[in-house]
Design a protein around this motif. Structure first.
Motif, PDB file in Angstrom:
ATOM      1  N   ALA A 183       0.846  -1.194   0.000  1.00  0.00           N
ATOM      2  CA  ALA A 183       0.000   0.000   0.000  1.00  0.00           C
ATOM      3  C   ALA A 183       0.885   1.249   0.000  1.00  0.00           C
ATOM      4  O   ALA A 183       1.933   1.272   0.624  1.00  0.00           O
ATOM      5  CB  ALA A 183      -0.900   0.009   1.231  1.00  0.00           C
ATOM      6  N   SER A 184       0.450   2.266  -0.721  1.00  0.00           N
ATOM      7  CA  SER A 184       1.206   3.520  -0.749  1.00  0.00           C
ATOM      8  C   SER A 184       1.201   4.179   0.630  1.00  0.00           C
ATOM      9  O   SER A 184       0.156   4.269   1.285  1.00  0.00           O
ATOM     10  CB  SER A 184       0.576   4.459  -1.777  1.00  0.00           C
ATOM     11  N   ARG A 192      -1.374   6.607   1.962  1.00  0.00           N
ATOM     12  CA  ARG A 192      -2.663   6.193   2.539  1.00  0.00           C
ATOM     13  C   ARG A 192      -2.594   6.003   4.046  1.00  0.00           C
ATOM     14  O   ARG A 192      -3.631   5.813   4.680  1.00  0.00           O
ATOM     15  CB  ARG A 192      -3.134   4.894   1.878  1.00  0.00           C
ATOM     16  N   SER A 214      -2.770   6.748   7.713  1.00  0.00           N
ATOM     17  CA  SER A 214      -3.289   7.774   8.621  1.00  0.00           C
ATOM     18  C   SER A 214      -3.007   7.330  10.048  1.00  0.00           C
ATOM     19  O   SER A 214      -3.241   6.174  10.401  1.00  0.00           O
ATOM     20  CB  SER A 214      -4.796   7.954   8.412  1.00  0.00           C
ATOM     21  N   SER A 221      -8.855  11.472   8.255  1.00  0.00           N
ATOM     22  CA  SER A 221      -9.521  10.298   7.669  1.00  0.00           C
ATOM     23  C   SER A 221     -10.827   9.990   8.382  1.00  0.00           C
ATOM     24  O   SER A 221     -11.763   9.487   7.763  1.00  0.00           O
ATOM     25  CB  SER A 221      -8.580   9.093   7.678  1.00  0.00           C
ATOM     26  N   ARG A 259      -6.469  -6.404   3.224  1.00  0.00           N
ATOM     27  CA  ARG A 259      -6.364  -5.186   2.395  1.00  0.00           C
ATOM     28  C   ARG A 259      -6.712  -5.509   0.940  1.00  0.00           C
ATOM     29  O   ARG A 259      -7.384  -4.724   0.256  1.00  0.00           O
ATOM     30  CB  ARG A 259      -4.955  -4.591   2.472  1.00  0.00           C
ATOM     31  N   GLU A 307      -9.547  -3.697  -1.344  1.00  0.00           N
ATOM     32  CA  GLU A 307      -9.285  -3.051  -2.629  1.00  0.00           C
ATOM     33  C   GLU A 307     -10.085  -3.702  -3.753  1.00  0.00           C
ATOM     34  O   GLU A 307     -10.582  -3.015  -4.656  1.00  0.00           O
ATOM     35  CB  GLU A 307      -7.775  -3.046  -2.901  1.00  0.00           C
ATOM     36  N   TYR A 365     -12.285  -0.204  -2.253  1.00  0.00           N
ATOM     37  CA  TYR A 365     -11.826   0.751  -1.238  1.00  0.00           C
ATOM     38  C   TYR A 365     -10.413   1.233  -1.564  1.00  0.00           C
ATOM     39  O   TYR A 365      -9.487   0.440  -1.709  1.00  0.00           O
ATOM     40  CB  TYR A 365     -11.827   0.105   0.149  1.00  0.00           C
ATOM     41  N   ASP A 366     -10.266   2.542  -1.670  1.00  0.00           N
ATOM     42  CA  ASP A 366      -8.928   3.091  -1.934  1.00  0.00           C
ATOM     43  C   ASP A 366      -8.613   4.243  -0.975  1.00  0.00           C
ATOM     44  O   ASP A 366      -7.782   5.095  -1.247  1.00  0.00           O
ATOM     45  CB  ASP A 366      -8.806   3.555  -3.395  1.00  0.00           C
ATOM     46  N   GLY A 367      -9.307   4.260   0.165  1.00  0.00           N
ATOM     47  CA  GLY A 367      -9.144   5.351   1.127  1.00  0.00           C
ATOM     48  C   GLY A 367      -8.016   5.099   2.112  1.00  0.00           C
ATOM     49  O   GLY A 367      -7.140   4.251   1.907  1.00  0.00           O
ATOM     50  N   ALA A 368      -8.053   5.848   3.197  1.00  0.00           N
ATOM     51  CA  ALA A 368      -6.991   5.816   4.200  1.00  0.00           C
ATOM     52  C   ALA A 368      -6.924   4.465   4.902  1.00  0.00           C
ATOM     53  O   ALA A 368      -7.919   3.747   5.022  1.00  0.00           O
ATOM     54  CB  ALA A 368      -7.235   6.911   5.236  1.00  0.00           C
TER      55      ALA A 368
END
Ligand code: ZN
Length: 274
Positions: free
Chosen positions: A2-3, A6, A8, A62, A232, A236, A240-243
């Protein structure tokens, strides 16, 4: 992987050593892009001052933790909870939060009626929802592990939370916290059922073996038995691509450490364990 963008920092992770503004500044120092404050920490530092610190440090929010706790022994208690949740919506607006996380509450005091508690939760949510919709603050129901059903949340599976969402309509969704839901044999299917529209948040920590305290002994990501990358992946796949909030309650370990070090380890582990 994951980047890092993202990641939080849920301020529960540093709550013993850092107040809200200290944590906001610490997160910014570490190059994080977002935080998830808790209302009690915000109240201590002041809503306006906290909102200003978030803006000054260029952070996203977030979510705001937490509203909920709807069940009460009498009508006055239930109304007080509804009023408090409306204030929580206003605080979420002031902070620029993307959602308000709800820990819905357990049994009313002195009660053995869990079905009744769940009905109070549904009624409380329905009462708060018009205000939340008007403010464009989504209500994010967080199902908690069943060991908390009596005192924290009588919504314990994603399926239950989604049924509630379906009965309430727009403006409400769910938080998937791996600590609470990792054991559910139907988790993948339930995340898929939730879909992008209902998936409002993703919390990560780890389940230690053995666990020495049911509330305050969560592990750093990577130190326990939860297959976080797999979950995760399901998030995805569902859109879902949020925090991704790191939320670690750890009275005897992580809360005692230097919070700058904790945040540095969160970043490191995020790249290998999430
Ligand atoms: Zn959580």
């Amino acid at each position: 992987m994951a980047s890092l963008a993202r990641l939080s920092l849920n301020l529960a992770t540093t709550r013993l050593r850092w107040g809200a503004i200290e944590a906001i500044e610490g997160a910014a120092r570490a190059g994080l892009r977002a935080v998830a404050p808790w209302r009690d920490l915000v109240a201590k530092d002041g809503l306006e001052a906290t909102a200003k610190a978030i803006r000054d440090n260029g952070l996203g929010v977030s979510s705001l933790c937490r509203g909920g706790m709807f069940a009460a022994a009498d009508a006055a208690g239930r109304q007080a909870a509804i009023d408090d949740n409306r204030r929580a919506v206003d605080e979420a607006t002031a902070l620029g939060a993307r959602s308000l996380v709800l820990v819905v509450g357990g049994l009313a005091q002195g009660s053995k009626d869990i079905a009744g508690a769940r009905a109070m939760v549904a009624d409380g949510l329905a009462a708060v929802l018009p205000h939340a919709r008007a403010a464009a603050i989504p209500l994010a129901i967080e199902p908690l592990h069943p060991m908390y059903a009596a005192d924290r949340a009588c919504i314990n599976t994603l399926a239950q939370a989604l049924d509630l969402c379906d009965s309430l309509g727009e403006g409400v969704g769910v938080v998937v916290d791996v600590y609470h839901l990792w054991w559910d044999p139907d988790l993948e299917a339930r995340i898929e059922r939730a879909g992008k529209r209902r998936l409002l948040g993703f919390h990560v920590s780890d389940w230690l073996v053995p666990t020495t305290d049911l509330l305050l002994d969560r592990g750093m990501i990577g130190d326990g038995v939860i297959d976080i990358p797999r979950i995760r992946g399901w998030m995805e796949a569902a859109g879902y691509d949020g925090a991704i909030e790191i939320e670690i309650f750890s009275a005897e370990n992580w809360w005692k450490r230097d919070p700058d070090e904790v945040v540095a380890i969160c970043k490191e582990r995020f790249e290998t364990a999430v």
